[in-house]
Design a protein around this motif. Structure first.
Motif, PDB file in Angstrom:
ATOM      1  N   ALA A 137     -38.310 -13.744 -60.016  1.00 44.29           N
ATOM      2  CA  ALA A 137     -39.086 -12.623 -60.533  1.00 44.29           C
ATOM      3  C   ALA A 137     -40.405 -12.563 -59.796  1.00 44.29           C
ATOM      4  O   ALA A 137     -41.173 -13.532 -59.775  1.00 44.29           O
ATOM      5  N   LYS A 138     -40.664 -11.418 -59.210  1.00 44.29           N
ATOM      6  CA  LYS A 138     -41.913 -11.260 -58.468  1.00 44.29           C
ATOM      7  C   LYS A 138     -42.669 -10.060 -58.985  1.00 44.29           C
ATOM      8  O   LYS A 138     -42.083  -9.126 -59.531  1.00 44.29           O
ATOM      9  N   SER A 139     -43.968 -10.083 -58.753  1.00 47.06           N
ATOM     10  CA  SER A 139     -44.779  -8.933 -59.112  1.00 47.06           C
ATOM     11  C   SER A 139     -45.735  -8.606 -57.993  1.00 47.06           C
ATOM     12  O   SER A 139     -46.169  -9.491 -57.249  1.00 47.06           O
ATOM     13  N   SER A 140     -46.060  -7.335 -57.901  1.00 45.80           N
ATOM     14  CA  SER A 140     -47.023  -6.892 -56.896  1.00 45.80           C
ATOM     15  C   SER A 140     -48.305  -6.535 -57.639  1.00 45.80           C
ATOM     16  O   SER A 140     -48.296  -5.685 -58.517  1.00 45.80           O
ATOM     17  N   ILE A 141     -49.385  -7.231 -57.295  1.00 44.58           N
ATOM     18  CA  ILE A 141     -50.645  -7.010 -58.031  1.00 44.58           C
ATOM     19  C   ILE A 141     -51.699  -6.444 -57.104  1.00 44.58           C
ATOM     20  O   ILE A 141     -51.864  -6.899 -55.965  1.00 44.58           O
ATOM     21  N   LEU A 142     -52.420  -5.459 -57.612  1.00 49.94           N
ATOM     22  CA  LEU A 142     -53.525  -4.891 -56.849  1.00 49.94           C
ATOM     23  C   LEU A 142     -54.814  -5.342 -57.536  1.00 49.94           C
ATOM     24  O   LEU A 142     -55.038  -5.048 -58.709  1.00 49.94           O
ATOM     25  N   LEU A 143     -55.639  -6.086 -56.798  1.00 49.79           N
ATOM     26  CA  LEU A 143     -56.866  -6.626 -57.402  1.00 49.79           C
ATOM     27  C   LEU A 143     -58.108  -5.891 -56.917  1.00 49.79           C
ATOM     28  O   LEU A 143     -58.209  -5.522 -55.748  1.00 49.79           O
ATOM     29  N   ASP A 144     -59.035  -5.706 -57.828  1.00 52.63           N
ATOM     30  CA  ASP A 144     -60.346  -5.127 -57.476  1.00 52.63           C
ATOM     31  C   ASP A 144     -61.367  -6.249 -57.532  1.00 52.63           C
ATOM     32  O   ASP A 144     -61.601  -6.815 -58.605  1.00 52.63           O
ATOM     33  N   VAL A 145     -61.964  -6.549 -56.383  1.00 56.13           N
ATOM     34  CA  VAL A 145     -62.965  -7.620 -56.380  1.00 56.13           C
ATOM     35  C   VAL A 145     -64.334  -6.986 -56.129  1.00 56.13           C
ATOM     36  O   VAL A 145     -64.568  -6.326 -55.114  1.00 56.13           O
ATOM     37  N   LYS A 146     -65.255  -7.173 -57.084  1.00 55.58           N
ATOM     38  CA  LYS A 146     -66.550  -6.499 -56.978  1.00 55.58           C
ATOM     39  C   LYS A 146     -67.652  -7.473 -56.550  1.00 55.58           C
ATOM     40  O   LYS A 146     -67.780  -8.564 -57.101  1.00 55.58           O
ATOM     41  N   PRO A 147     -68.477  -7.048 -55.606  1.00 56.06           N
ATOM     42  CA  PRO A 147     -69.589  -7.900 -55.125  1.00 56.06           C
ATOM     43  C   PRO A 147     -70.816  -7.693 -56.011  1.00 56.06           C
ATOM     44  O   PRO A 147     -70.814  -6.856 -56.904  1.00 56.06           O
ATOM     45  N   ASP A 153     -71.848  -9.394 -48.000  1.00 55.51           N
ATOM     46  CA  ASP A 153     -71.008  -9.323 -46.806  1.00 55.51           C
ATOM     47  C   ASP A 153     -69.535  -9.233 -47.220  1.00 55.51           C
ATOM     48  O   ASP A 153     -68.922 -10.228 -47.614  1.00 55.51           O
ATOM     49  N   MET A 154     -68.982  -7.997 -47.155  1.00 53.50           N
ATOM     50  CA  MET A 154     -67.623  -7.785 -47.651  1.00 53.50           C
ATOM     51  C   MET A 154     -66.599  -8.515 -46.805  1.00 53.50           C
ATOM     52  O   MET A 154     -65.552  -8.914 -47.299  1.00 53.50           O
ATOM     53  N   ALA A 155     -66.900  -8.629 -45.525  1.00 54.70           N
ATOM     54  CA  ALA A 155     -65.948  -9.337 -44.655  1.00 54.70           C
ATOM     55  C   ALA A 155     -65.815 -10.788 -45.090  1.00 54.70           C
ATOM     56  O   ALA A 155     -64.713 -11.333 -45.190  1.00 54.70           O
ATOM     57  N   LYS A 156     -66.971 -11.397 -45.416  1.00 50.30           N
ATOM     58  CA  LYS A 156     -66.952 -12.778 -45.862  1.00 50.30           C
ATOM     59  C   LYS A 156     -66.234 -12.885 -47.205  1.00 50.30           C
ATOM     60  O   LYS A 156     -65.488 -13.825 -47.467  1.00 50.30           O
ATOM     61  N   LYS A 185     -66.089  -1.989 -53.327  1.00 43.24           N
ATOM     62  CA  LYS A 185     -65.283  -3.084 -53.882  1.00 43.24           C
ATOM     63  C   LYS A 185     -64.089  -3.312 -52.954  1.00 43.24           C
ATOM     64  O   LYS A 185     -63.655  -2.407 -52.234  1.00 43.24           O
ATOM     65  N   LEU A 186     -63.623  -4.557 -53.010  1.00 41.39           N
ATOM     66  CA  LEU A 186     -62.475  -4.916 -52.181  1.00 41.39           C
ATOM     67  C   LEU A 186     -61.201  -4.731 -53.008  1.00 41.39           C
ATOM     68  O   LEU A 186     -61.049  -5.334 -54.067  1.00 41.39           O
ATOM     69  N   GLN A 187     -60.321  -3.880 -52.502  1.00 40.41           N
ATOM     70  CA  GLN A 187     -59.030  -3.714 -53.172  1.00 40.41           C
ATOM     71  C   GLN A 187     -58.000  -4.418 -52.317  1.00 40.41           C
ATOM     72  O   GLN A 187     -57.776  -4.028 -51.186  1.00 40.41           O
ATOM     73  N   ILE A 188     -57.420  -5.447 -52.884  1.00 42.18           N
ATOM     74  CA  ILE A 188     -56.480  -6.229 -52.085  1.00 42.18           C
ATOM     75  C   ILE A 188     -55.160  -6.426 -52.833  1.00 42.18           C
ATOM     76  O   ILE A 188     -55.142  -6.637 -54.058  1.00 42.18           O
ATOM     77  N   GLN A 189     -54.088  -6.308 -52.080  1.00 41.67           N
ATOM     78  CA  GLN A 189     -52.742  -6.403 -52.626  1.00 41.67           C
ATOM     79  C   GLN A 189     -52.238  -7.831 -52.511  1.00 41.67           C
ATOM     80  O   GLN A 189     -52.541  -8.516 -51.551  1.00 41.67           O
ATOM     81  N   CYS A 190     -51.467  -8.281 -53.486  1.00 42.81           N
ATOM     82  CA  CYS A 190     -50.793  -9.557 -53.288  1.00 42.81           C
ATOM     83  C   CYS A 190     -49.458  -9.542 -54.025  1.00 42.81           C
ATOM     84  O   CYS A 190     -49.268  -8.784 -54.972  1.00 42.81           O
ATOM     85  N   VAL A 191     -48.550 -10.379 -53.546  1.00 42.52           N
ATOM     86  CA  VAL A 191     -47.254 -10.505 -54.206  1.00 42.52           C
ATOM     87  C   VAL A 191     -47.155 -11.917 -54.735  1.00 42.52           C
ATOM     88  O   VAL A 191     -47.387 -12.885 -54.006  1.00 42.52           O
ATOM     89  N   VAL A 213     -68.729 -12.948 -55.252  1.00 45.26           N
ATOM     90  CA  VAL A 213     -67.949 -12.173 -56.219  1.00 45.26           C
ATOM     91  C   VAL A 213     -68.660 -12.070 -57.552  1.00 45.26           C
ATOM     92  O   VAL A 213     -69.021 -13.070 -58.161  1.00 45.26           O
ATOM     93  N   GLN A 214     -68.834 -10.840 -57.984  1.00 46.28           N
ATOM     94  CA  GLN A 214     -69.429 -10.636 -59.306  1.00 46.28           C
ATOM     95  C   GLN A 214     -68.314 -10.672 -60.361  1.00 46.28           C
ATOM     96  O   GLN A 214     -68.438 -11.327 -61.378  1.00 46.28           O
ATOM     97  N   SER A 215     -67.233  -9.938 -60.076  1.00 48.18           N
ATOM     98  CA  SER A 215     -66.113  -9.932 -61.037  1.00 48.18           C
ATOM     99  C   SER A 215     -64.834  -9.520 -60.328  1.00 48.18           C
ATOM    100  O   SER A 215     -64.858  -9.030 -59.206  1.00 48.18           O
ATOM    101  N   MET A 216     -63.758  -9.723 -61.045  1.00 51.12           N
ATOM    102  CA  MET A 216     -62.447  -9.314 -60.517  1.00 51.12           C
ATOM    103  C   MET A 216     -61.658  -8.624 -61.630  1.00 51.12           C
ATOM    104  O   MET A 216     -61.722  -9.042 -62.794  1.00 51.12           O
ATOM    105  N   ASP A 217     -60.969  -7.555 -61.232  1.00 49.31           N
ATOM    106  CA  ASP A 217     -60.105  -6.878 -62.219  1.00 49.31           C
ATOM    107  C   ASP A 217     -58.714  -6.662 -61.637  1.00 49.31           C
ATOM    108  O   ASP A 217     -58.587  -6.564 -60.414  1.00 49.31           O
ATOM    109  N   VAL A 218     -57.783  -6.524 -62.523  1.00 47.47           N
ATOM    110  CA  VAL A 218     -56.434  -6.170 -62.051  1.00 47.47           C
ATOM    111  C   VAL A 218     -56.336  -4.652 -62.116  1.00 47.47           C
ATOM    112  O   VAL A 218     -56.415  -4.045 -63.187  1.00 47.47           O
TER     113      VAL A 218
END
Lengths: 224, 172
Positions: A137-147, A153-156, A185-191, A213-218
Protein backbone atom coordinates in the motif's frame (compact mmCIF):
# COMPACT_ATOMS: atom_id res chain seq x y z
CA UNK A 1 -19.88 -18.86 6.50
CA UNK A 2 -19.94 -22.59 6.18
CA UNK A 3 -22.67 -25.02 7.10
CA UNK A 4 -21.30 -26.26 10.36
CA UNK A 5 -20.55 -29.96 10.45
CA UNK A 6 -22.12 -31.45 7.33
CA UNK A 7 -21.82 -34.92 8.80
CA UNK A 8 -24.25 -33.94 11.53
CA UNK A 9 -27.99 -33.44 11.35
CA UNK A 10 -27.65 -29.80 12.36
CA UNK A 11 -25.24 -29.10 9.50
CA UNK A 12 -27.57 -30.74 7.00
CA UNK A 13 -30.43 -28.61 8.29
CA UNK A 14 -28.39 -25.46 7.64
CA UNK A 15 -27.68 -26.72 4.13
CA UNK A 16 -31.35 -27.50 3.62
CA UNK A 17 -32.45 -24.03 4.66
CA UNK A 18 -29.78 -22.46 2.49
CA UNK A 19 -30.92 -24.40 -0.57
CA UNK A 20 -34.63 -23.73 -0.14
CA UNK A 21 -34.52 -20.82 -2.56
CA UNK A 22 -31.43 -21.75 -4.54
CA UNK A 23 -30.69 -24.35 -7.14
CA UNK A 24 -26.93 -24.31 -6.48
CA UNK A 25 -24.47 -23.48 -3.73
CA UNK A 26 -23.15 -20.54 -5.72
CA UNK A 27 -24.74 -18.73 -8.63
CA UNK A 28 -27.09 -20.26 -11.17
CA UNK A 29 -25.01 -23.04 -12.68
CA UNK A 30 -23.43 -26.13 -11.15
CA UNK A 31 -19.84 -25.44 -10.15
CA UNK A 32 -16.97 -26.75 -8.05
CA UNK A 33 -18.72 -25.15 -5.09
CA UNK A 34 -21.45 -27.75 -5.41
CA UNK A 35 -18.91 -30.54 -5.81
CA UNK A 36 -17.03 -29.42 -2.70
CA UNK A 37 -20.16 -29.54 -0.58
CA UNK A 38 -21.43 -32.71 -2.25
CA UNK A 39 -18.23 -34.54 -1.36
CA UNK A 40 -18.50 -33.44 2.23
CA UNK A 41 -21.82 -35.19 2.67
CA UNK A 42 -21.64 -38.83 3.61
CA UNK A 43 -24.99 -40.03 2.26
CA UNK A 44 -28.10 -38.60 0.59
CA UNK A 45 -29.90 -36.25 2.99
CA UNK A 46 -33.03 -37.67 4.64
CA UNK A 47 -36.35 -37.16 2.94
CA UNK A 48 -37.58 -34.54 5.37
CA UNK A 49 -34.73 -32.22 4.30
CA UNK A 50 -36.23 -32.13 0.84
CA UNK A 51 -34.37 -29.08 -0.47
CA UNK A 52 -31.03 -30.65 0.36
CA UNK A 53 -32.21 -33.92 -1.16
CA UNK A 54 -33.35 -32.22 -4.34
CA UNK A 55 -29.96 -30.51 -4.66
CA UNK A 56 -28.09 -33.72 -3.83
CA UNK A 57 -29.85 -35.74 -6.51
CA UNK A 58 -29.37 -32.98 -9.03
CA UNK A 59 -25.62 -32.67 -8.38
CA UNK A 60 -25.31 -36.44 -8.44
CA UNK A 61 -26.54 -36.34 -12.03
CA UNK A 62 -23.45 -34.26 -12.88
CA UNK A 63 -21.12 -36.87 -11.36
CA UNK A 64 -19.45 -37.68 -14.66
CA UNK A 65 -18.77 -34.06 -15.51
CA UNK A 66 -17.64 -32.93 -12.12
CA UNK A 67 -14.05 -32.24 -13.15
CA UNK A 68 -15.17 -29.87 -15.89
CA UNK A 69 -17.53 -27.75 -13.83
CA UNK A 70 -16.49 -24.12 -13.49
CA UNK A 71 -14.90 -22.54 -10.46
CA UNK A 72 -12.31 -23.55 -7.91
CA UNK A 73 -12.97 -25.70 -4.88
CA UNK A 74 -12.59 -23.72 -1.71
CA UNK A 75 -12.65 -24.73 1.91
CA UNK A 76 -16.12 -25.65 3.08
CA UNK A 77 -16.16 -22.71 5.41
CA UNK A 78 -16.33 -20.39 2.42
CA UNK A 79 -19.77 -21.48 1.31
CA UNK A 80 -23.18 -21.19 2.76
CA UNK A 81 -25.06 -18.62 4.77
CA UNK A 82 -23.05 -15.64 5.94
CA UNK A 83 -24.24 -15.73 9.51
CA UNK A 84 -23.20 -19.28 10.33
CA UNK A 85 -19.95 -19.73 12.22
CA UNK A 86 -17.23 -21.59 10.34
CA UNK A 87 -16.63 -24.77 12.25
CA UNK A 88 -14.85 -26.85 9.60
CA UNK A 89 -12.98 -29.61 11.33
CA UNK A 90 -14.90 -29.29 14.57
CA UNK A 91 -16.52 -32.43 15.82
CA UNK A 92 -19.39 -30.92 17.81
CA UNK A 93 -22.35 -28.72 16.95
CA UNK A 94 -22.03 -26.45 19.91
CA UNK A 95 -20.92 -22.89 19.36
CA UNK A 96 -17.56 -22.66 21.07
CA UNK A 97 -15.29 -19.65 21.27
CA UNK A 98 -13.22 -20.63 18.26
CA UNK A 99 -12.20 -17.74 16.11
CA UNK A 100 -12.73 -18.31 12.45
CA UNK A 101 -9.47 -20.12 11.87
CA UNK A 102 -9.31 -21.21 8.29
CA UNK A 103 -5.84 -22.67 8.39
CA UNK A 104 -6.30 -25.13 11.17
CA UNK A 105 -8.25 -25.87 14.26
CA UNK A 106 -7.18 -26.88 17.73
CA UNK A 107 -9.77 -29.59 17.87
CA UNK A 108 -8.31 -33.08 18.34
CA UNK A 109 -10.93 -34.63 16.10
CA UNK A 110 -9.90 -32.84 12.96
CA UNK A 111 -11.34 -34.95 10.20
CA UNK A 112 -9.31 -36.15 7.25
CA UNK A 113 -11.53 -34.12 5.00
CA UNK A 114 -10.88 -30.82 6.72
CA UNK A 115 -7.17 -31.57 6.96
CA UNK A 116 -6.96 -32.27 3.25
CA UNK A 117 -8.83 -29.09 2.42
CA UNK A 118 -6.55 -27.09 4.68
CA UNK A 119 -3.39 -28.56 3.09
CA UNK A 120 -4.80 -27.82 -0.32
CA UNK A 121 -5.62 -24.30 0.62
CA UNK A 122 -2.18 -23.72 2.19
CA UNK A 123 -0.46 -25.02 -0.91
CA UNK A 124 -2.58 -22.76 -3.10
CA UNK A 125 -1.78 -19.78 -0.90
CA UNK A 126 1.96 -20.49 -0.91
CA UNK A 127 2.16 -20.87 -4.66
CA UNK A 128 0.09 -17.76 -5.17
CA UNK A 129 2.33 -15.82 -2.82
CA UNK A 130 5.56 -16.96 -4.43
CA UNK A 131 4.32 -16.16 -7.91
CA UNK A 132 3.72 -12.49 -7.55
CA UNK A 133 5.32 -9.89 -5.31
CA UNK A 134 3.16 -8.63 -2.52
CA UNK A 135 1.27 -5.49 -3.43
CA UNK A 136 2.33 -2.79 -1.03
CA UNK A 137 0.00 0.00 0.00
CA UNK A 138 1.47 3.29 -1.07
CA UNK A 139 0.38 6.87 -0.85
CA UNK A 140 1.36 10.00 -2.68
CA UNK A 141 1.67 12.98 -0.34
CA UNK A 142 2.04 16.62 -1.24
CA UNK A 143 3.70 18.60 1.55
CA UNK A 144 3.72 22.34 2.13
CA UNK A 145 6.84 23.45 3.95
CA UNK A 146 6.75 27.06 5.16
CA UNK A 147 9.86 29.14 5.98
CA UNK A 148 10.15 31.80 8.65
CA UNK A 149 10.30 34.75 6.28
CA UNK A 150 11.17 35.84 2.79
CA UNK A 151 14.86 35.90 3.63
CA UNK A 152 15.02 32.16 4.18
CA UNK A 153 17.18 30.34 1.71
CA UNK A 154 14.62 28.11 -0.02
CA UNK A 155 17.27 26.13 -1.83
CA UNK A 156 18.84 25.19 1.47
CA UNK A 157 15.42 24.41 2.89
CA UNK A 158 14.70 22.06 0.04
CA UNK A 159 18.06 20.42 0.51
CA UNK A 160 17.28 19.80 4.14
CA UNK A 161 13.93 18.27 3.38
CA UNK A 162 15.35 16.03 0.70
CA UNK A 163 18.08 14.92 3.06
CA UNK A 164 15.47 13.12 5.09
CA UNK A 165 15.89 9.52 4.16
CA UNK A 166 13.76 6.62 5.25
CA UNK A 167 12.92 3.13 4.11
CA UNK A 168 9.76 3.41 2.03
CA UNK A 169 10.16 7.13 1.33
CA UNK A 170 10.88 8.50 -2.09
CA UNK A 171 11.01 12.24 -2.79
CA UNK A 172 9.42 13.53 -5.95
CA UNK A 173 9.27 16.86 -7.72
CA UNK A 174 8.96 20.15 -5.96
CA UNK A 175 8.13 23.75 -6.66
CA UNK A 176 8.08 27.07 -4.89
CA UNK A 177 4.66 28.62 -4.42
CA UNK A 178 4.37 32.26 -3.38
CA UNK A 179 2.07 32.88 -0.42
CA UNK A 180 2.35 36.61 -0.10
CA UNK A 181 4.68 39.26 1.20
CA UNK A 182 7.48 37.77 -0.86
CA UNK A 183 7.35 34.57 1.10
CA UNK A 184 7.42 31.35 -0.85
CA UNK A 185 6.48 27.92 0.47
CA UNK A 186 8.04 24.72 -0.75
CA UNK A 187 5.57 22.26 -2.21
CA UNK A 188 7.18 18.89 -2.49
CA UNK A 189 5.81 15.53 -3.55
CA UNK A 190 6.74 12.23 -2.00
CA UNK A 191 5.63 8.63 -2.26
CA UNK A 192 5.53 6.59 0.91
CA UNK A 193 4.79 3.00 1.81
CA UNK A 194 1.96 3.26 4.32
CA UNK A 195 3.38 0.62 6.62
CA UNK A 196 6.75 2.23 6.91
CA UNK A 197 6.34 5.98 6.79
CA UNK A 198 3.66 8.17 8.28
CA UNK A 199 2.98 11.89 8.03
CA UNK A 200 3.72 12.32 11.75
CA UNK A 201 7.22 11.07 11.26
CA UNK A 202 7.69 13.32 8.24
CA UNK A 203 6.43 16.33 10.15
CA UNK A 204 8.74 15.67 13.06
CA UNK A 205 11.81 15.37 10.90
CA UNK A 206 11.03 18.31 8.68
CA UNK A 207 10.22 20.68 11.50
CA UNK A 208 13.44 19.59 13.18
CA UNK A 209 15.20 21.95 10.77
CA UNK A 210 14.17 24.84 12.99
CA UNK A 211 16.47 27.33 11.31
CA UNK A 212 14.64 27.07 8.05
CA UNK A 213 11.26 25.51 8.62
CA UNK A 214 8.50 27.30 10.43
CA UNK A 215 5.84 24.64 9.83
CA UNK A 216 4.76 21.83 7.59
CA UNK A 217 1.32 20.87 6.34
CA UNK A 218 -0.07 18.07 4.29
CA UNK A 219 -1.53 19.73 1.21
CA UNK A 220 -2.78 16.55 -0.41
CA UNK A 221 -2.81 12.87 0.42
CA UNK A 222 -3.76 10.27 -2.18
CA UNK A 223 -3.73 6.51 -2.01
CA UNK A 224 -2.00 4.90 -4.91
CA UNK B 1 -48.38 -16.39 -27.77
CA UNK B 2 -46.70 -14.97 -30.84
CA UNK B 3 -44.41 -12.79 -28.75
CA UNK B 4 -43.16 -15.79 -26.83
CA UNK B 5 -42.32 -17.56 -30.03
CA UNK B 6 -40.21 -14.62 -31.12
CA UNK B 7 -38.37 -14.73 -27.77
CA UNK B 8 -37.91 -18.45 -28.21
CA UNK B 9 -36.48 -17.97 -31.69
CA UNK B 10 -33.88 -15.61 -30.33
CA UNK B 11 -33.04 -17.92 -27.44
CA UNK B 12 -32.54 -20.78 -29.86
CA UNK B 13 -30.29 -18.68 -32.04
CA UNK B 14 -32.53 -18.95 -35.06
CA UNK B 15 -32.16 -16.29 -37.75
CA UNK B 16 -35.75 -15.11 -37.36
CA UNK B 17 -37.89 -13.81 -40.11
CA UNK B 18 -40.75 -16.16 -39.42
CA UNK B 19 -44.17 -14.63 -39.73
CA UNK B 20 -46.63 -15.19 -36.94
CA UNK B 21 -50.32 -14.51 -36.75
CA UNK B 22 -53.15 -15.31 -34.40
CA UNK B 23 -56.30 -17.26 -34.88
CA UNK B 24 -59.67 -17.15 -33.26
CA UNK B 25 -60.87 -15.77 -29.97
CA UNK B 26 -58.24 -17.48 -27.87
CA UNK B 27 -55.50 -15.97 -30.01
CA UNK B 28 -53.83 -19.23 -30.88
CA UNK B 29 -50.52 -18.48 -32.59
CA UNK B 30 -50.03 -19.49 -36.19
CA UNK B 31 -46.75 -19.79 -38.04
CA UNK B 32 -47.22 -18.79 -41.63
CA UNK B 33 -45.34 -20.98 -44.01
CA UNK B 34 -44.83 -20.43 -47.72
CA UNK B 35 -47.02 -23.31 -48.76
CA UNK B 36 -50.19 -24.29 -47.08
CA UNK B 37 -52.26 -23.12 -44.14
CA UNK B 38 -49.42 -22.77 -41.68
CA UNK B 39 -48.61 -24.41 -38.38
CA UNK B 40 -51.01 -23.82 -35.49
CA UNK B 41 -50.58 -24.01 -31.75
CA UNK B 42 -47.98 -22.71 -29.31
CA UNK B 43 -46.68 -26.11 -28.29
CA UNK B 44 -46.51 -27.36 -31.86
CA UNK B 45 -44.70 -24.31 -33.23
CA UNK B 46 -42.31 -24.22 -30.30
CA UNK B 47 -41.34 -27.87 -30.75
CA UNK B 48 -40.91 -27.24 -34.47
CA UNK B 49 -38.57 -24.31 -33.80
CA UNK B 50 -36.53 -26.41 -31.38
CA UNK B 51 -36.04 -29.09 -34.02
CA UNK B 52 -35.22 -26.46 -36.63
CA UNK B 53 -32.50 -25.16 -34.34
CA UNK B 54 -31.27 -28.72 -33.84
CA UNK B 55 -31.60 -28.44 -30.09
CA UNK B 56 -33.67 -31.56 -29.69
CA UNK B 57 -32.33 -32.20 -26.23
CA UNK B 58 -34.61 -29.37 -25.10
CA UNK B 59 -37.49 -31.76 -25.71
CA UNK B 60 -36.03 -34.40 -23.42
CA UNK B 61 -33.63 -37.27 -24.06
CA UNK B 62 -35.16 -40.35 -22.52
CA UNK B 63 -38.72 -41.45 -23.25
CA UNK B 64 -39.67 -40.51 -19.72
CA UNK B 65 -38.18 -37.03 -20.00
CA UNK B 66 -39.95 -36.44 -23.30
CA UNK B 67 -43.23 -37.40 -21.69
CA UNK B 68 -42.72 -35.06 -18.77
CA UNK B 69 -41.81 -32.21 -21.11
CA UNK B 70 -45.00 -32.88 -23.10
CA UNK B 71 -47.00 -32.97 -19.89
CA UNK B 72 -45.87 -29.53 -18.82
CA UNK B 73 -46.20 -28.08 -22.29
CA UNK B 74 -49.78 -29.27 -22.33
CA UNK B 75 -50.31 -27.85 -18.87
CA UNK B 76 -48.90 -24.54 -20.02
CA UNK B 77 -51.15 -24.36 -23.04
CA UNK B 78 -54.36 -25.44 -21.34
CA UNK B 79 -54.04 -23.90 -17.91
CA UNK B 80 -51.69 -20.94 -18.03
CA UNK B 81 -53.15 -18.24 -20.21
CA UNK B 82 -53.39 -14.51 -20.17
CA UNK B 83 -56.84 -14.59 -18.67
CA UNK B 84 -56.39 -16.87 -15.68
CA UNK B 85 -58.55 -16.08 -12.66
CA UNK B 86 -57.05 -15.61 -9.20
CA UNK B 87 -58.34 -19.04 -8.27
CA UNK B 88 -56.71 -20.67 -11.28
CA UNK B 89 -53.45 -18.88 -10.63
CA UNK B 90 -53.35 -20.21 -7.10
CA UNK B 91 -53.93 -23.75 -8.34
CA UNK B 92 -51.20 -23.43 -10.94
CA UNK B 93 -48.71 -22.16 -8.39
CA UNK B 94 -49.66 -24.89 -5.95
CA UNK B 95 -49.25 -27.62 -8.58
CA UNK B 96 -45.90 -26.29 -9.69
CA UNK B 97 -44.68 -25.81 -6.15
CA UNK B 98 -45.42 -29.40 -5.33
CA UNK B 99 -43.86 -30.72 -8.49
CA UNK B 100 -40.69 -28.66 -8.08
CA UNK B 101 -40.08 -29.71 -4.50
CA UNK B 102 -37.57 -32.37 -5.49
CA UNK B 103 -36.57 -31.11 -8.92
CA UNK B 104 -34.33 -28.38 -10.18
CA UNK B 105 -36.01 -28.21 -13.58
CA UNK B 106 -39.53 -29.22 -14.62
CA UNK B 107 -38.20 -32.35 -16.26
CA UNK B 108 -35.88 -33.18 -13.35
CA UNK B 109 -32.21 -32.59 -13.97
CA UNK B 110 -32.22 -31.08 -17.43
CA UNK B 111 -33.27 -27.73 -18.80
CA UNK B 112 -36.02 -28.18 -21.42
CA UNK B 113 -38.60 -26.37 -23.51
CA UNK B 114 -41.04 -26.96 -20.67
CA UNK B 115 -39.00 -24.65 -18.43
CA UNK B 116 -38.75 -22.02 -21.17
CA UNK B 117 -42.44 -21.85 -22.05
CA UNK B 118 -43.54 -22.10 -18.45
CA UNK B 119 -41.23 -19.19 -17.61
CA UNK B 120 -42.70 -17.02 -20.37
CA UNK B 121 -46.19 -18.05 -19.44
CA UNK B 122 -45.76 -17.38 -15.74
CA UNK B 123 -43.83 -14.14 -16.03
CA UNK B 124 -46.86 -11.87 -15.82
CA UNK B 125 -48.09 -13.78 -12.78
CA UNK B 126 -44.75 -13.75 -10.95
CA UNK B 127 -44.29 -10.04 -11.54
CA UNK B 128 -47.43 -9.34 -9.50
CA UNK B 129 -46.84 -11.71 -6.60
CA UNK B 130 -46.34 -10.26 -3.15
CA UNK B 131 -43.26 -11.11 -1.10
CA UNK B 132 -45.41 -13.35 1.06
CA UNK B 133 -46.75 -15.24 -1.93
CA UNK B 134 -43.28 -15.69 -3.37
CA UNK B 135 -42.26 -17.29 -0.10
CA UNK B 136 -45.37 -19.41 0.03
CA UNK B 137 -44.53 -20.91 -3.33
CA UNK B 138 -40.86 -21.17 -2.45
CA UNK B 139 -40.02 -23.91 -4.94
CA UNK B 140 -41.64 -22.02 -7.80
CA UNK B 141 -39.68 -18.91 -6.78
CA UNK B 142 -36.45 -20.83 -6.65
CA UNK B 143 -37.10 -22.37 -10.05
CA UNK B 144 -38.23 -19.09 -11.59
CA UNK B 145 -35.19 -17.23 -10.28
CA UNK B 146 -32.96 -19.94 -11.70
CA UNK B 147 -34.61 -19.91 -15.15
CA UNK B 148 -34.61 -16.14 -15.48
CA UNK B 149 -30.84 -16.21 -14.97
CA UNK B 150 -30.33 -18.90 -17.61
CA UNK B 151 -28.40 -17.31 -20.48
CA UNK B 152 -30.63 -16.06 -23.26
CA UNK B 153 -33.97 -16.71 -21.61
CA UNK B 154 -35.02 -13.44 -20.02
CA UNK B 155 -34.11 -11.04 -22.88
CA UNK B 156 -36.18 -7.90 -22.56
CA UNK B 157 -38.57 -9.20 -19.91
CA UNK B 158 -38.30 -7.58 -16.52
CA UNK B 159 -36.25 -9.21 -13.82
CA UNK B 160 -38.50 -10.50 -11.05
CA UNK B 161 -36.89 -9.82 -7.71
CA UNK B 162 -36.65 -12.48 -5.03
CA UNK B 163 -35.27 -11.31 -1.75
CA UNK B 164 -32.66 -13.46 -0.08
CA UNK B 165 -33.80 -13.36 3.51
CA UNK B 166 -36.99 -15.09 4.27
CA UNK B 167 -39.37 -12.89 6.20
CA UNK B 168 -42.39 -15.03 6.78
CA UNK B 169 -41.33 -18.59 7.21
CA UNK B 170 -38.90 -19.95 9.81
CA UNK B 171 -39.39 -23.67 9.74
CA UNK B 172 -39.38 -25.89 6.71
Amino acid sequence: MGFGDLKSAAGLRVLNDFLADKSYIEGYVPSQADIAVFEAIAAPPPADLFHALRWYNHIKSYEKQKASLPGVKKALGKYGPADVEDTTGAGTDSKDDDDIDLFGSDDEEESEEAKKLREERLAQYESKKSKKPAVVAKSSILLDVKPWDDETDMAKLEECVRSIQADGLVWGSSKLVPVGYGIKKLQIQCVVEDDKVGTDMLEERITAFEDYVQSMDVAAFNKI
Amino acid sequence: GAQELELLERLLGLPGGNKYGVQGERKVPVLHTNNGPGLTGLMTIAAHLVRQARKDQLLGSTAEEKAVVQQWLEYRVTRVNGGSSKEDTRTILKDLNMHLEDKVYLAGNIFTLADILMYYGLHHIMVDLTVQEKEKYLNVSRWFNHIQHYPGVRQHLSDVVFIKNRLYTNAH
